[in-house]
Motif scaffolding. Structure first.
Motif, mmCIF file in Angstrom:
data_model
loop_
_atom_site.group_PDB
_atom_site.id
_atom_site.type_symbol
_atom_site.label_atom_id
_atom_site.label_comp_id
_atom_site.label_asym_id
_atom_site.label_seq_id
_atom_site.Cartn_x
_atom_site.Cartn_y
_atom_site.Cartn_z
ATOM 1 N N VAL A 8 73.963 23.660 -60.281
ATOM 2 C CA VAL A 8 73.125 24.740 -59.759
ATOM 3 C C VAL A 8 71.682 24.259 -59.790
ATOM 4 C CG1 VAL A 8 72.321 27.081 -60.208
ATOM 5 C CG2 VAL A 8 74.727 26.501 -60.548
ATOM 6 N N VAL A 9 70.968 24.505 -58.687
ATOM 7 C CA VAL A 9 69.575 24.088 -58.568
ATOM 8 C C VAL A 9 68.687 25.326 -58.507
ATOM 9 C CG1 VAL A 9 67.909 22.830 -57.157
ATOM 10 C CG2 VAL A 9 70.263 22.004 -57.332
ATOM 11 N N LEU A 10 67.617 25.284 -59.276
ATOM 12 C CA LEU A 10 66.571 26.314 -59.212
ATOM 13 C C LEU A 10 65.370 25.663 -58.538
ATOM 14 C CD1 LEU A 10 66.931 27.631 -62.875
ATOM 15 C CD2 LEU A 10 68.034 28.523 -60.820
ATOM 16 N N PRO A 11 65.295 25.744 -57.188
ATOM 17 C CA PRO A 11 64.234 25.032 -56.464
ATOM 18 C C PRO A 11 62.871 25.698 -56.625
ATOM 19 C CG PRO A 11 65.524 26.349 -54.941
ATOM 20 C CD PRO A 11 66.168 26.488 -56.294
ATOM 21 N N ASN A 12 61.840 24.886 -56.471
ATOM 22 C CA ASN A 12 60.462 25.389 -56.544
ATOM 23 C C ASN A 12 60.228 26.227 -57.787
ATOM 24 O OD1 ASN A 12 59.876 24.233 -53.957
ATOM 25 N ND2 ASN A 12 60.980 25.940 -53.058
ATOM 26 N N LEU A 13 60.781 25.774 -58.893
ATOM 27 C CA LEU A 13 60.668 26.508 -60.147
ATOM 28 C C LEU A 13 59.216 26.486 -60.628
ATOM 29 C CD1 LEU A 13 62.359 27.974 -62.298
ATOM 30 C CD2 LEU A 13 62.594 25.783 -63.469
ATOM 31 N N LEU A 14 58.694 27.650 -60.923
ATOM 32 C CA LEU A 14 57.329 27.729 -61.441
ATOM 33 C C LEU A 14 57.241 26.970 -62.757
ATOM 34 C CD1 LEU A 14 56.554 31.508 -60.838
ATOM 35 C CD2 LEU A 14 55.858 29.558 -59.434
ATOM 36 N N GLU A 24 68.085 29.131 -70.575
ATOM 37 C CA GLU A 24 69.177 29.701 -71.359
ATOM 38 C C GLU A 24 69.462 31.154 -70.977
ATOM 39 O OE1 GLU A 24 68.002 28.989 -75.415
ATOM 40 O OE2 GLU A 24 68.828 26.959 -75.398
ATOM 41 N N LEU A 25 68.494 31.840 -70.415
ATOM 42 C CA LEU A 25 68.705 33.203 -69.922
ATOM 43 C C LEU A 25 69.329 33.204 -68.531
ATOM 44 C CD1 LEU A 25 65.394 34.969 -71.016
ATOM 45 C CD2 LEU A 25 67.682 35.350 -71.931
ATOM 46 N N VAL A 26 68.926 32.266 -67.685
ATOM 47 C CA VAL A 26 69.416 32.206 -66.308
ATOM 48 C C VAL A 26 70.876 31.754 -66.253
ATOM 49 C CG1 VAL A 26 69.171 30.989 -64.107
ATOM 50 C CG2 VAL A 26 67.157 31.837 -65.287
ATOM 51 N N GLY A 27 71.205 30.706 -67.005
ATOM 52 C CA GLY A 27 72.549 30.130 -66.955
ATOM 53 C C GLY A 27 73.676 31.141 -67.080
ATOM 54 N N PRO A 28 73.694 31.984 -68.114
ATOM 55 C CA PRO A 28 74.778 32.953 -68.268
ATOM 56 C C PRO A 28 74.849 34.002 -67.160
ATOM 57 C CG PRO A 28 73.639 32.630 -70.350
ATOM 58 C CD PRO A 28 72.832 31.927 -69.299
ATOM 59 N N ARG A 29 73.768 34.231 -66.450
ATOM 60 C CA ARG A 29 73.812 35.178 -65.333
ATOM 61 C C ARG A 29 74.565 34.598 -64.144
ATOM 62 N NH1 ARG A 29 68.058 37.845 -64.486
ATOM 63 N NH2 ARG A 29 69.280 39.062 -63.000
ATOM 64 N N PRO A 33 77.149 28.268 -68.845
ATOM 65 C CA PRO A 33 76.327 27.059 -68.847
ATOM 66 C C PRO A 33 77.012 25.935 -69.632
ATOM 67 C CG PRO A 33 75.085 28.953 -69.656
ATOM 68 C CD PRO A 33 76.508 29.361 -69.557
ATOM 69 N N ILE A 34 76.990 24.736 -69.065
ATOM 70 C CA ILE A 34 77.557 23.567 -69.722
ATOM 71 C C ILE A 34 76.432 22.654 -70.214
ATOM 72 C CG2 ILE A 34 79.092 21.575 -69.475
ATOM 73 C CD1 ILE A 34 80.488 24.351 -69.229
ATOM 74 N N MET A 35 75.523 22.303 -69.311
ATOM 75 C CA MET A 35 74.413 21.420 -69.671
ATOM 76 C C MET A 35 73.385 21.405 -68.545
ATOM 77 S SD MET A 35 76.257 17.740 -68.960
ATOM 78 C CE MET A 35 74.907 16.701 -68.467
ATOM 79 N N SER A 36 72.230 20.839 -68.832
ATOM 80 C CA SER A 36 71.243 20.574 -67.778
ATOM 81 C C SER A 36 71.262 19.080 -67.501
ATOM 82 C CB SER A 36 69.848 21.027 -68.216
ATOM 83 O OG SER A 36 69.442 20.332 -69.363
ATOM 84 N N ASP A 37 70.706 18.682 -66.379
ATOM 85 C CA ASP A 37 70.641 17.248 -66.114
ATOM 86 C C ASP A 37 69.538 16.622 -66.963
ATOM 87 O OD1 ASP A 37 68.299 17.913 -64.753
ATOM 88 O OD2 ASP A 37 68.828 16.852 -62.935
ATOM 89 N N LYS A 38 69.523 15.311 -67.017
ATOM 90 C CA LYS A 38 68.590 14.574 -67.875
ATOM 91 C C LYS A 38 67.139 14.919 -67.570
ATOM 92 C CE LYS A 38 66.703 9.999 -68.401
ATOM 93 N NZ LYS A 38 66.675 8.657 -67.858
ATOM 94 N N PHE A 39 66.795 14.990 -66.289
ATOM 95 C CA PHE A 39 65.399 15.224 -65.899
ATOM 96 C C PHE A 39 64.942 16.636 -66.247
ATOM 97 C CE2 PHE A 39 66.988 11.879 -63.066
ATOM 98 C CZ PHE A 39 66.143 10.862 -63.463
ATOM 99 N N ALA A 49 64.920 22.652 -61.383
ATOM 100 C CA ALA A 49 65.795 22.421 -62.532
ATOM 101 C C ALA A 49 67.231 22.381 -62.029
ATOM 102 C CB ALA A 49 65.631 23.539 -63.559
ATOM 103 N N ARG A 50 68.067 21.582 -62.704
ATOM 104 C CA ARG A 50 69.496 21.511 -62.382
ATOM 105 C C ARG A 50 70.297 21.836 -63.632
ATOM 106 N NH1 ARG A 50 71.695 16.399 -60.920
ATOM 107 N NH2 ARG A 50 73.346 17.386 -59.778
ATOM 108 N N LEU A 51 71.280 22.724 -63.453
ATOM 109 C CA LEU A 51 72.154 23.123 -64.550
ATOM 110 C C LEU A 51 73.600 22.975 -64.102
ATOM 111 C CD1 LEU A 51 70.379 26.502 -65.396
ATOM 112 C CD2 LEU A 51 70.072 24.333 -66.588
ATOM 113 N N LEU A 52 74.447 22.457 -64.971
ATOM 114 C CA LEU A 52 75.877 22.407 -64.700
ATOM 115 C C LEU A 52 76.470 23.698 -65.229
ATOM 116 C CD1 LEU A 52 78.184 20.693 -63.560
ATOM 117 C CD2 LEU A 52 78.520 19.776 -65.863
#
Length: 108
Positions: A8-14, A24-29, A33-39, A49-52
């Motif tokens: 999952v990508v959150l583009p243009n994240l402030l 951690e609040l966005v993922g469960p919605r 949530p499994i993990m975020s990418d390294k970057f 941001a990228r979240l698996l």
């Protein structure tokens, strides 16, 4: 139920939202949530941001969330799904062509 791991990508994240607490609040919605990418984890990239996330495909995937920023400012954060496979409701299968679907189900 049909669970699938999806980036999952959150583009243009402030910049002020590129915080562990917010992610951690966005993922469960979105799903589990499994993990975020390294970057994202190392905060080496600020544009998105990228979240698996493990998502339940029969459920409607959210495309945006509303966030309340300081000074009571509303912000809408877009949510994108990378390489999301098609899911067919009648046969409960993922990733095949609708023309080859024995159930000729509705694409979700």
């Amino acid at each position: 139920m049909c669970f699938l791991l999806v980036w999952v990508v959150l583009p243009n994240l402030l910049r002020q939202l590129m915080k562990t607490e917010f992610l951690e609040l966005v993922g469960p919605r979105i799903g589990i949530p499994i993990m975020s990418d390294k970057f994202t984890y190392m905060k080496e990239r600020w544009s998105y941001a990228r979240l698996l996330i493990e998502v339940d495909l029969p459920k409607t995937l959210i495309k945006q969330i509303e966030v309340k920023l300081p000074k009571n400012i509303d912000h809408v954060q877009i949510i994108e799904y990378e390489n999301l496979l098609a899911y067919y409701s009648s046969c409960k299968e993922v990733g095949h062509q609708v023309t080859s679907c024995g159930g000729l189900g509705e694409l979700l």
